[in-house]
Enzyme design. Structure first.
Site, mmCIF file in Angstrom:
data_model
loop_
_atom_site.group_PDB
_atom_site.id
_atom_site.type_symbol
_atom_site.label_atom_id
_atom_site.label_comp_id
_atom_site.label_asym_id
_atom_site.label_seq_id
_atom_site.Cartn_x
_atom_site.Cartn_y
_atom_site.Cartn_z
ATOM 1 N N GLU A 287 -15.462 15.169 25.806
ATOM 2 C CA GLU A 287 -15.518 13.704 25.888
ATOM 3 C C GLU A 287 -16.920 13.223 26.238
ATOM 4 O O GLU A 287 -17.121 12.605 27.290
ATOM 5 C CB GLU A 287 -14.564 13.214 26.996
ATOM 6 C CG GLU A 287 -13.149 13.678 26.902
ATOM 7 C CD GLU A 287 -12.376 13.424 28.214
ATOM 8 O OE1 GLU A 287 -12.985 13.115 29.246
ATOM 9 O OE2 GLU A 287 -11.146 13.534 28.173
ATOM 10 N N ARG B 42 -22.680 9.560 27.325
ATOM 11 C CA ARG B 42 -24.110 9.333 27.477
ATOM 12 C C ARG B 42 -24.965 10.110 26.458
ATOM 13 O O ARG B 42 -25.906 9.572 25.892
ATOM 14 C CB ARG B 42 -24.542 9.760 28.888
ATOM 15 C CG ARG B 42 -26.000 9.486 29.205
ATOM 16 C CD ARG B 42 -26.427 10.191 30.504
ATOM 17 N NE ARG B 42 -25.480 10.069 31.559
ATOM 18 C CZ ARG B 42 -25.526 9.141 32.529
ATOM 19 N NH1 ARG B 42 -26.518 8.292 32.570
ATOM 20 N NH2 ARG B 42 -24.591 9.111 33.458
ATOM 21 N N ARG C 150 -28.459 0.217 36.125
ATOM 22 C CA ARG C 150 -28.580 1.625 36.531
ATOM 23 C C ARG C 150 -29.680 1.897 37.563
ATOM 24 O O ARG C 150 -29.445 2.626 38.527
ATOM 25 C CB ARG C 150 -28.756 2.537 35.311
ATOM 26 C CG ARG C 150 -27.595 2.454 34.294
ATOM 27 C CD ARG C 150 -27.594 3.597 33.287
ATOM 28 N NE ARG C 150 -27.271 4.845 33.925
ATOM 29 C CZ ARG C 150 -28.132 5.759 34.273
ATOM 30 N NH1 ARG C 150 -29.402 5.618 33.942
ATOM 31 N NH2 ARG C 150 -27.762 6.838 34.918
ATOM 32 N N CYS D 129 -32.488 -12.599 42.429
ATOM 33 C CA CYS D 129 -32.843 -12.768 43.841
ATOM 34 C C CYS D 129 -32.323 -11.651 44.720
ATOM 35 O O CYS D 129 -31.512 -11.871 45.630
ATOM 36 C CB CYS D 129 -32.328 -14.115 44.326
ATOM 37 S SG CYS D 129 -32.974 -15.428 43.297
ATOM 38 N N GLU D 130 -32.716 -10.430 44.411
ATOM 39 C CA GLU D 130 -32.373 -9.274 45.225
ATOM 40 C C GLU D 130 -33.518 -8.282 45.107
ATOM 41 O O GLU D 130 -34.037 -8.060 44.013
ATOM 42 C CB GLU D 130 -31.108 -8.573 44.686
ATOM 43 C CG GLU D 130 -29.887 -9.437 44.695
ATOM 44 C CD GLU D 130 -28.605 -8.645 44.864
ATOM 45 O OE1 GLU D 130 -28.646 -7.508 45.372
ATOM 46 O OE2 GLU D 130 -27.566 -9.190 44.485
ATOM 47 N N TYR E 207 -24.109 3.137 29.311
ATOM 48 C CA TYR E 207 -23.935 2.460 30.596
ATOM 49 C C TYR E 207 -25.005 1.384 30.794
ATOM 50 O O TYR E 207 -25.478 1.151 31.900
ATOM 51 C CB TYR E 207 -23.924 3.494 31.749
ATOM 52 C CG TYR E 207 -22.938 4.617 31.495
ATOM 53 C CD1 TYR E 207 -21.571 4.360 31.514
ATOM 54 C CD2 TYR E 207 -23.358 5.905 31.162
ATOM 55 C CE1 TYR E 207 -20.656 5.372 31.245
ATOM 56 C CE2 TYR E 207 -22.454 6.924 30.887
ATOM 57 C CZ TYR E 207 -21.100 6.651 30.933
ATOM 58 O OH TYR E 207 -20.194 7.645 30.656
HETATM 59 N N1 LLP Z 1 -14.654 11.622 30.519
HETATM 60 C C1 LLP Z 1 -14.321 11.077 31.710
HETATM 61 C C2 LLP Z 1 -12.989 11.299 32.250
HETATM 62 C C3 LLP Z 1 -15.278 10.284 32.402
HETATM 63 O O1 LLP Z 1 -14.956 9.754 33.578
HETATM 64 C C4 LLP Z 1 -16.565 10.091 31.846
HETATM 65 C C5 LLP Z 1 -17.560 9.267 32.535
HETATM 66 C C6 LLP Z 1 -16.852 10.676 30.600
HETATM 67 C C7 LLP Z 1 -15.876 11.444 29.962
HETATM 68 C C8 LLP Z 1 -18.171 10.511 29.917
HETATM 69 O O2 LLP Z 1 -19.200 11.046 30.677
HETATM 70 P P1 LLP Z 1 -20.676 11.165 30.054
HETATM 71 O O3 LLP Z 1 -20.622 12.159 28.930
HETATM 72 O O4 LLP Z 1 -21.091 9.832 29.580
HETATM 73 O O5 LLP Z 1 -21.501 11.645 31.190
HETATM 74 N N2 LLP Z 1 -22.209 4.515 34.943
HETATM 75 C C9 LLP Z 1 -22.738 5.829 35.262
HETATM 76 C C10 LLP Z 1 -21.960 6.923 34.569
HETATM 77 C C11 LLP Z 1 -20.475 6.906 34.893
HETATM 78 C C12 LLP Z 1 -19.689 7.964 34.181
HETATM 79 C C13 LLP Z 1 -18.225 7.779 34.360
HETATM 80 N N3 LLP Z 1 -17.379 8.722 33.685
HETATM 81 C C14 LLP Z 1 -24.211 5.871 34.895
HETATM 82 O O6 LLP Z 1 -24.743 4.866 34.420
HETATM 83 O O7 LLP Z 1 -24.875 6.891 35.103
#
Ligand code: LLP
Length: 441
Positions: A295, A298, A332, A364-365, A393
Site C-alpha cells: 500500500e 508517498r 509538513r 500568524c504562527e 501529504y
Molecule cells: N497503509 C496504511 C495503513 C497507512 O496508514 C499509510 C499511511 C499507508 C499505507 C501509506 O504510507 P506511505 O507509503 O505513504 O508512507 N502525513 C504524514 C504521513 C502519514 C502516513 C499515514 N499512513 C506525512 O506527511 O509524513
C-alpha cells in the site's frame, strides 16, 4: 537517521544537486525550472501563486518502476489514497494497474468515482464506522483490514444483516520501530494501530468462527517515510511466522498485506529502493505460497508534486524570506519538522552565493516556517520558488486557516498541462456557513 528534522548536520545540497537528483526536473537558462516538459513559470503566470503542480508522467514512471521491481512476486499494489486523493491522480494509478487502499467513506467514494472497482479496494483504518462498513460491504469491497476484536464483531454483524461475507485481513501490530518520525510510526506496541501480535492467532481463529466473516490473511503497516530495510525485514519475519503458526493450527491464510511506508529522498538522495524493498519481501515470504499486497502512497506521488510560491518580501536584513505559501497549504514542515527542498524558479536566481535564510509563510504562527537557516541564493520580492516533493501529504492536508483559500492544482503531462482544481474563491470560504435568524442584524 534525521530524515525529518530541520536541525540536521547535513549541509544543504546546492540547487543544482537537488535538481540533478530528480529526473523529472530540469533548469533551463531561459525558461527556468521545468517539470517534465512544462516551464513552471508558465503555470505560475497563468494561475498565480501559491499553486500546486503535479507531474502525471512522473507518477506513471514511478508506478512502473515499483511494479517492475516487484514483478517476480505474486503481488498487487494498492495505492494509499490518503497521500493524494485527487481524482486525476487516482485515475493515473488505476490506469497503471493499481488498486486502492482507503481509510474513510470519502476515500472509498473517491476511488470508486475514479473508476476503481470495489473488489480492488482495501479498507483500512482504526475506527471504521458501521455506516462505512455497510457501504463498503454492500458494494463488494475487496478486503477489510481489521484492527481490533471490537471491529471484527461490528463487521460480522453488518455483513450478516446485509447477507454478505466480509473478506477480512487482521492487521497485526508487530511491535517494530520503523525508525521514522514519532508522529508517523505505527507499528510499535504503544501505537493505536493493529492487533497485539500475541493475540492475533486466537483472534484469527475466532474470526473464522464468526458468521459473515471470511479471514483471508493478515496485514501490517509499520510507519511512513521508512528509509532503512531492517524494520521491514523484522516486521515481515514476524508476519511470516504468524502465517506459519496459523496454518499449523489449521487456518487458511491466503494473503499478507505488507502496508506502505517506502521513503523518498527529500534531499539529494534517491530514497528507498524498490529493488531492496522487493528483496525484503522475497526474503520473508518466498516459498510461503501467499499472495502479497503493498500500500505505497508517498513513494508514488511525493516527488511528482511541487508547490510554487512567490516571495512577498524579505525582512530583518534578509534573514527572513516571506513567501505567499503557508502552513495552511503545506503543513509538513510545521507538523513533522519535515525538510523540503526549496529552489528558485528562475535560472538567474539559482546561481550566486548562497546564504542562510528562514523561509516563512504569512500565517500568524511562528511554526509557519518552511525552512530554518536554509542556504539559498539571494531572493527578492517577486521572485518565485518551488517547494519540492510536495505531492504526498501536501494538498490533502491543506486547510483554510487564516481564511486563506485552497490553492489551485495543475497537472503536467509531458508538454501538456491543465488546471485540475481552480483556486478556491474568497466567497467559497463561507459558502457553506449559515448565520441563524436569531442573531442580530
Ligand atoms: N497503509 C496504511 C495503513 C497507512 O496508514 C499509510 C499511511 C499507508 C499505507 C501509506 O504510507 P506511505 O507509503 O505513504 O508512507 N502525513 C504524514 C504521513 C502519514 C502516513 C499515514 N499512513 C506525512 O506527511 O509524513
Amino acid at each position: 537517521m534525521q530524515v525529518h528534522a530541520q536541525a540536521s548536520d547535513e549541509a544543504d545540497p546546492a540547487v543544482a544537486e537537488l535538481i540533478a537528483a530528480r529526473p523529472h526536473l530540469s533548469m533551463h537558462p531561459m525558461d527556468g525550472l521545468v517539470l517534465e516538459d512544462v516551464p513552471l513559470n508558465a503555470v505560475a503566470d497563468a494561475l498565480g501563486t501559491p499553486v500546486w503542480v503535479y507531474g502525471a508522467g512522473t507518477m506513471r514512471r514511478r508506478l512502473a518502476e515499483l511494479t517492475s521491481a516487484l514483478s517476480d512476486l505474486p503481488i498487487h499494489i494498492h495505492y494509499a489514497v490518503k497521500a493524494n486523493d485527487h481524482l486525476a491522480v487516482l485515475k493515473i494509478f488505476a490506469a497503471g494497474g493499481a488498486g486502492a487502499d482507503v481509510v474513510s467513506e470519502g476515500e472509498f467514494a473517491r476511488a470508486r468515482h475514479a473508476g476503481i472497482a470495489a473488489r480492488d479496494i482495501v479498507f483500512s483504518g482504526v475506527g471504521k464506522t458501521v455506516a462505512e462498513l455497510r457501504l463498503a460491504l454492500a458494494q463488494g469491497v475487496g478486503q477489510i483490514n481489521v484492527e481490533s476484536a471490537a471491529e471484527l464483531a461490528m463487521i460480522s454483524e453488518v455483513a450478516r444483516a446485509l447477507g454478505r461475507t466480509a473478506p477480512v485481513a487482521l492487521r497485526i501490530n508487530p511491535d517494530v520501530d520503523a525508525g521514522t518520525h514519532a508522529k508517523i510510526t505505527t507499528g510499535k506496541a504503544e501505537n493505536k494501530f493493529g492487533i497485539p501480535y500475541a493475540e492475533a492467532a486466537a483472534l484469527y481463529a475466532h474470526a473464522a468462527s464468526l458468521p459473515g466473516i471470511e479471514p483471508v490473511g493478515i496485514a501490517l503497516h509499520i510507519g511512513s517515510q521508512i528509509l532503512s530495510f531492517a524494520p521491514y525485514r523484522a516486521a515481515y519475519a514476524r508476519a511470516a511466522d504468524l502465517v506459519r503458526d496459523l496454518r499449523a493450527g489449521g487456518q487458511r491464510v491466503a494473503r499478507v498485506d505488507c502496508g506502505g511506508g517506502l521513503g523518498i529522498g527529500y534531499r539529494d538522495d534517491s530514497g528507498a529502493s524498490p529493488i531492496a524493498f522487493a528483496g525484503a519481501l522475497r526474503g520473508a515470504f518466498a516459498g510461503l505460497d501467499v499472495e502479497l499486497m503493498v500500500e505505497p502512497g508517498r513513494w508514488l506521488v511525493g516527488p511528482a508534486g511541487l508547490l510554487l510560491s512567490t516571495v512577498v518580501l524579505t525582512k530583518a536584513d534578509e534573514k527572513f524570506v516571506v513567501i505567499d505559501a503557508a502552513m495552511n497549504d503545506l503543513v509538513r514542515p510545521a507538523m513533522y519538522d519535515a525538510w523540503h527542498a526549496i529552489v528558485p524558479l528562475s535560472a538567474g536566481n539559482a546561481v550566486g552565493a548562497a546564504r542562510p535564510v528562514d523561509v516563512v509563510g504569512p500565517v500568524c504562527e511562528s511554526g509557519d516556517t518552511f525552512a530554518n537557516a536554509r542556504l539559498l541564493p539571494a531572493l527578492a520580492a517577486g521572485d518565485r520558488v518551488a517547494i519540492l516533493d510536495a505531492g504526498a501529504y501536501g494538498a490533502v492536508m491543506s486547510s483554510t486557516y487564516n481564511a486563506r483559500p485552497l490553492a489551485p492544482i495543475a497537472l503536467v503531462d509531458g508538454s501538456r498541462w491543465a488546471v485540475i482544481r481552480p483556486r478556491q474563491s474568497i466567497s467559497d470560504l463561507w459558502a457553506m456557513e449559515r448565520v441563524p435568524d436569531f442573531l442580530p442584524g
